[in-house]
Design a protein around this motif. Structure first.
Motif, PDB file in Angstrom:
ATOM      1  N   MET A 155      29.454  28.688  18.420  1.00  0.00           N
ATOM      2  CA  MET A 155      28.549  28.475  19.559  1.00  0.00           C
ATOM      3  C   MET A 155      27.220  28.371  18.810  1.00  0.00           C
ATOM      4  N   LEU A 156      26.341  27.232  19.132  1.00  0.00           N
ATOM      5  CA  LEU A 156      25.079  26.960  18.803  1.00  0.00           C
ATOM      6  C   LEU A 156      24.264  28.548  19.388  1.00  0.00           C
ATOM      7  N   PRO A 157      23.100  28.844  18.464  1.00  0.00           N
ATOM      8  CA  PRO A 157      22.406  29.998  18.776  1.00  0.00           C
ATOM      9  C   PRO A 157      21.459  29.824  19.921  1.00  0.00           C
ATOM     10  N   ARG A 158      21.193  30.695  20.775  1.00  0.00           N
ATOM     11  CA  ARG A 158      20.695  30.834  22.079  1.00  0.00           C
ATOM     12  C   ARG A 158      19.122  29.915  21.874  1.00  0.00           C
ATOM     13  N   THR A 159      18.662  29.839  20.786  1.00  0.00           N
ATOM     14  CA  THR A 159      17.429  29.435  20.791  1.00  0.00           C
ATOM     15  C   THR A 159      17.103  28.180  21.289  1.00  0.00           C
ATOM     16  N   SER A 160      18.193  27.222  21.341  1.00  0.00           N
ATOM     17  CA  SER A 160      17.990  25.976  22.114  1.00  0.00           C
ATOM     18  C   SER A 160      17.830  26.230  23.412  1.00  0.00           C
ATOM     19  N   LEU A 161      18.540  26.931  24.244  1.00  0.00           N
ATOM     20  CA  LEU A 161      18.432  27.148  25.433  1.00  0.00           C
ATOM     21  C   LEU A 161      17.228  27.966  26.018  1.00  0.00           C
ATOM     22  N   ILE A 162      16.666  28.817  25.154  1.00  0.00           N
ATOM     23  CA  ILE A 162      15.401  29.618  25.370  1.00  0.00           C
ATOM     24  C   ILE A 162      14.399  28.707  25.386  1.00  0.00           C
ATOM     25  N   LEU A 163      14.070  27.782  24.321  1.00  0.00           N
ATOM     26  CA  LEU A 163      13.243  26.862  24.258  1.00  0.00           C
ATOM     27  C   LEU A 163      13.148  25.804  25.338  1.00  0.00           C
ATOM     28  N   LEU A 164      14.206  25.357  25.801  1.00  0.00           N
ATOM     29  CA  LEU A 164      14.539  24.613  26.772  1.00  0.00           C
ATOM     30  C   LEU A 164      14.268  25.295  28.180  1.00  0.00           C
ATOM     31  N   LEU A 165      14.430  26.360  28.450  1.00  0.00           N
ATOM     32  CA  LEU A 165      13.987  27.079  29.475  1.00  0.00           C
ATOM     33  C   LEU A 165      12.625  27.205  29.738  1.00  0.00           C
ATOM     34  N   LEU A 166      11.922  27.722  28.700  1.00  0.00           N
ATOM     35  CA  LEU A 166      10.547  27.852  28.750  1.00  0.00           C
ATOM     36  C   LEU A 166       9.662  26.744  29.104  1.00  0.00           C
ATOM     37  N   LEU A 167      10.089  25.519  28.146  1.00  0.00           N
ATOM     38  CA  LEU A 167       9.469  24.465  28.408  1.00  0.00           C
ATOM     39  C   LEU A 167       9.676  23.829  30.050  1.00  0.00           C
ATOM     40  N   ALA A 168      10.867  24.004  30.446  1.00  0.00           N
ATOM     41  CA  ALA A 168      11.059  23.711  31.787  1.00  0.00           C
ATOM     42  C   ALA A 168      10.320  24.430  32.663  1.00  0.00           C
ATOM     43  N   PHE A 169      10.224  25.837  32.452  1.00  0.00           N
ATOM     44  CA  PHE A 169       9.584  26.771  33.773  1.00  0.00           C
ATOM     45  C   PHE A 169       8.007  26.234  33.412  1.00  0.00           C
ATOM     46  N   GLY A 170       7.450  26.002  32.139  1.00  0.00           N
ATOM     47  CA  GLY A 170       6.107  25.699  31.933  1.00  0.00           C
ATOM     48  C   GLY A 170       5.619  24.316  32.654  1.00  0.00           C
TER      49      GLY A 170
ATOM     50  N   ALA B  58      25.812  19.921  19.779  1.00  0.00           N
ATOM     51  CA  ALA B  58      27.146  20.953  19.624  1.00  0.00           C
ATOM     52  C   ALA B  58      28.099  20.068  18.899  1.00  0.00           C
ATOM     53  N   GLU B  59      28.273  18.864  19.162  1.00  0.00           N
ATOM     54  CA  GLU B  59      29.356  18.043  18.463  1.00  0.00           C
ATOM     55  C   GLU B  59      28.966  17.885  17.100  1.00  0.00           C
ATOM     56  N   GLN B  60      27.845  17.485  16.703  1.00  0.00           N
ATOM     57  CA  GLN B  60      27.126  17.578  15.598  1.00  0.00           C
ATOM     58  C   GLN B  60      27.366  18.733  14.673  1.00  0.00           C
TER      59      GLN B  60
END
Length: 782
Positions: A1-16, A402-404
């Motif tokens: 599975m991909l590292p959580r970094t992608s989701l955490i970055l997405l979360l912070l940008l969205a909440f910003g 994920a596919e890549q």
């Protein structure tokens, strides 16, 4: 599975981005009520009366009751602080103010002062454009998050139970102004989203692939009788033969039969090959008994055990035909086979995953096309509005990552859907600003926003497919009444009982209250649960059966099980199941005499007439007393003092203190009416060694001898209760505190309810139709 970094970055940008929106002027509520001028004048006629009769107590640095009227310098304060001046009018007209020992207002002064205040409060013109208010963008509270995840995904656990407790404002935990977003919530949201999707996409173990499953004709089941024929099945009329086959995984399969026909008429036998009751192929069977043939078709199947069949479609029977060979057409099935799965195996999905992955790759649909359809459908439901193409592309980028990385199709979907669950568009109830539709800058909210308001009002959850469908067609407003009726009858309306009634009636507090076990040894968890359940079922009965809201004040029925019936002294009730029972006599009836309310409004060691009186003033009459002064003191609980008089007698001595008298004159008589009920709601006639006196006189001069007579007085003030209930339910429905400009809506709602037999359904419908619920004030409205 991909590292959580992608989701955490997405979360912070969205909440910003969302935080910038929330703190911008668009999230603010800048509207200020404008002063109006009218006669008589505040400075010339009203303020002198206040100075003469009120400022001696309610002015300066330490005003009694915390109420400093001298700070209200002009008439604009009347509208701005409507609740305060509402209370002033009630006290003036009720005769409790000025208090004993102070110069009384003359009848003319009462009419001048109270009438002027009432006119000012009503100066919000209900005939013209009304200010609908502006609901603050807010996050889902814990109950709403759990319910939304249940309806959106289908998991059976409650992920928000691990979130911090929600803040409460105006009596409820869904108020936008107080629902803060502590930093820890970001981590909680991400952890919950990952856990939810891990559960949804957890693979289920299945049996090994069997290759070809062969079912001989004699072993096949059939919908016809007398079908056996030399080891085969003969379909002599329209019907089918079938078997239950195992499909180890979702994928492509072959359904194969060997068959021939006994031909007659002008067309060959027709056969349908079926999977789970649906035709996957319709074939001609022109061959005869001497030349049986194999027929097959490929189809997509889900994993599990499913029915496959071969059906005869065109029976023909003409017994008088001169040619014996043309008299009867029949279809004979010699065997049936299922082969597969074919090609690359598709990973097993559990039942939740199957509901989410609505499209699988194959049959001309690429993986990315399937992913786009799955993500679009899920995001549309999660965001509670049509999703924009750019939003879908951002989510698809996570699938592509994920596919890549070599992840299977389902893992890419899982990652994208996890991102949806940490998007502010899911976590917040977002209403977008629109161009003004009226001169005051207000606008009608969209049909999707109306569906969301309605569903979170009645279900504490997202709209269902029917609400979404009506909103998409622009028909929800036209069919609002039918939808309100449907939603109140839906089992999900139990959320209105749990979340509105649970907070309005303070039932949630009962879960943590601990009466003194030495004084009340009969109180246990079974009794606590029964108390709560009685009130919930009573409220639910009024909702589901669309009964009069006045039954909250008094009713001739309730709901009990054996434990609660014994507590009430009711006979003939056995077992743990609750049932509706008729009430007679004067001890029970309505909310005010239910053990849940009586226990919530008591102290651990004794009853509290003050709490009970205050509870009724706040929650039934909407006339709350001011907070007690810091030096109000406590009632002595010394044993020697307790032995010298009943609780009522001791409180009357306490009330002789002028500092306390004014408020206690309103609360205590109401509370004393319920002294026949002890601290856990048991009926009694004595308080220790002293006879209980439940009689009283209200500040208005109305007298009562017992709780039944007090309830009659409250029923005579039904307009106050209707407005109180409308106020509370509208506050809950909007998720904001009401302002002075909402008075018109509350009055209209209460009036419509009164004209329709006080039915609860009418109350809900009028709230859903009201301007505060249907409209929204623009961001820059002055």
């Amino acid at each position: 599975m991909l590292p959580r970094t992608s989701l955490i970055l997405l979360l912070l940008l969205a909440f910003g981005a969302m935080t910038a929106y929330l703190v911008s002027p668009l999230g603010a509520d800048p509207a200020k009520p404008q002063p109006t001028s009218t006669e008589p004048s505040f400075s010339r006629d009203i303020q002198p009366l206040l100075v003469k009769h009120c400022y001696s107590c309610h002015a300066g640095a330490k005003p009694k009751g915390g109420l400093a009227l001298d700070k209200h310098k002009d008439e604009s304060f009347i509208i701005k602080h409507k609740d305060v001046w509402d209370l002033v009018v009630q006290n003036i007209r009720g005769g409790t103010m000025p208090p004993e020992g102070k110069p009384k207002l003359t009848a003319a002064e009462i009419e001048l002062l109270a009438g002027w205040i009432e006119k000012k409060i009503a100066s919000v013109d209900c005939r013209g454009l009304r200010n609908p208010g502006r609901v603050t963008i807010r996050r889902l509270n814990r109950a709403e998050y759990n319910n939304t995840i249940r309806d959106l995904v289908g998991v059976q656990f409650q992920p928000a139970d691990d979130f911090p407790a929600d803040d409460v404002g105006y009596g409820f935990d869904n108020i936008g102004d107080v629902l803060s977003l502590p930093p820890i919530m970001l981590e909680k949201y991400l952890a919950a989203a990952e856990r939810i999707m891990a559960t949804a996409f957890a693979p289920t173990p299945g049996p090994a692939a069997t290759g070809v499953q062969h079912f001989e004709g004699k072993s096949l089941e059939t919908t016809l009788s007398d079908a056996d024929r030399n080891g085969a099945k003969s379909l002599h009329s329209n019907g089918e033969v079938f078997a239950n086959a195992n499909f180890p995984k979702a994928g492509e399969y072959i359904l194969r039969v060997r068959a021939f026909g006994q031909q007659a008429g002008n067309e060959p036998c027709k056969m349908a090959l079926r999977y789970r009751g649906k035709d996957v192929a319709v074939l001609d069977v022109p061959n005869s008994q001497d030349r049986p043939r194999r027929f097959e078709t490929r189809f997509q199947a889900e994993g599990g055990r499913h029915r496959v069949a071969a059906a005869f479609l065109n029976d023909y029977y003409k017994p008088d035909d001169p040619d014996p060979k043309q008299r009867d057409r029949n279809l004979i099935i010699q065997f049936l086979e299922v082969e597969g799965p074919l090609g690359e195996p598709v990973p097993n999905l559990n039942e939740i995953g199957k509901r989410l992955v609505v499209v699988q790759p194959g049959n001309g649909v690429s993986k990315r096309e399937a992913a786009q359809q799955v993500i679009t459908r899920f995001a549309t439901r999660a965001y509670r509005r049509p999703v924009q193409p750019a939003e879908v592309q951002r989510l698809l980028a996570l699938y592509d990552m994920a596919e890549q990385s070599g992840e299977p199709f389902e893992k890419g979907i899982q990652l994208a859907l996890t991102a949806v669950l940490v998007s502010p568009h899911f976590l917040f109830k977002v209403e977008l600003d629109r161009p003004a539709q009226r001169p005051d800058g207000s606008y009608l909210i969209s049909e999707f926003e109306l569906a969301t308001r309605l569903s979170y009002f009645l279900w504490s959850s997202m709209p269902d497919d029917e609400l979404f469908g009506l909103a998409e067609q622009g028909r929800l407003r036209k069919e609002l009444e039918a939808q309100v009726k449907r939603m109140l009858l839906d089992p999900k309306s139990s959320a209105l009982v749990e979340n509105f009634a649970g907070q309005w009636l303070q039932l949630r507090s009962l879960k943590t209250i601990q009466p003194d076990p030495d004084l009340f040894p009969e109180f246990d968890e079974a009794l606590r649960s029964a108390m709560i359940r009685e009130t919930e079922l009573f409220f639910q009965e009024i909702v589901k059966e669309d009964r009069s809201v006045l039954e909250f004040l008094d009713a001739d029925y309730t709901f009990v099980n054996e434990r609660l019936a014994r507590h009430y002294g009711l006979r003939g009730v056995r077992g743990s199941q609750f049932r509706k029972v008729a009430l007679s006599g004067e001890q029970r009836g309505g909310l005010l005499t239910q053990a849940s309310i009586l226990t919530v409004t008591s102290n651990p060691t004794r009853t509290s007439p003050v709490k009970r009186g205050k509870w009724i003033l706040e929650n039934i009459l909407n006339t709350p007393p001011p907070p007690p002064p810091p030096d109000a003191g406590e009632l002595s609980e010394d044993k020697e003092v307790v032995l010298k008089g009943s609780l009522r007698q001791r409180m009357e001595q306490h009330r002789s203190n002028p500092t306390c008298a004014s408020c206690h004159q309103r609360m205590d008589p109401i509370g004393f009416a319920f002294e026949n009920y002890d601290a856990i709601g048991t009926w009694r006639t004595r308080d220790g060694n002293f006879e209980i006196d439940p009689s009283g006189v209200l500040p208005s001069g109305e007298r009562f001898a017992n709780p039944k007579e007090l309830k009659r007085i409250l029923l005579a003030r039904d307009d106050l209760f209707r407005k109180c209930l409308a106020d509370r339910l509208l506050t809950y429905a909007l998720g904001r505190g009401l302002e002075s400009y909402d008075k018109c809506a509350v009055d209209d709602i209460a009036s419509a309810v009164a004209k329709d037999g006080n039915r609860f359904g009418r109350l809900v419908l009028e709230i859903a139709r009201s301007e505060p619920f249907q409209w929204r004030r623009g961001p820059q409205t002055p």
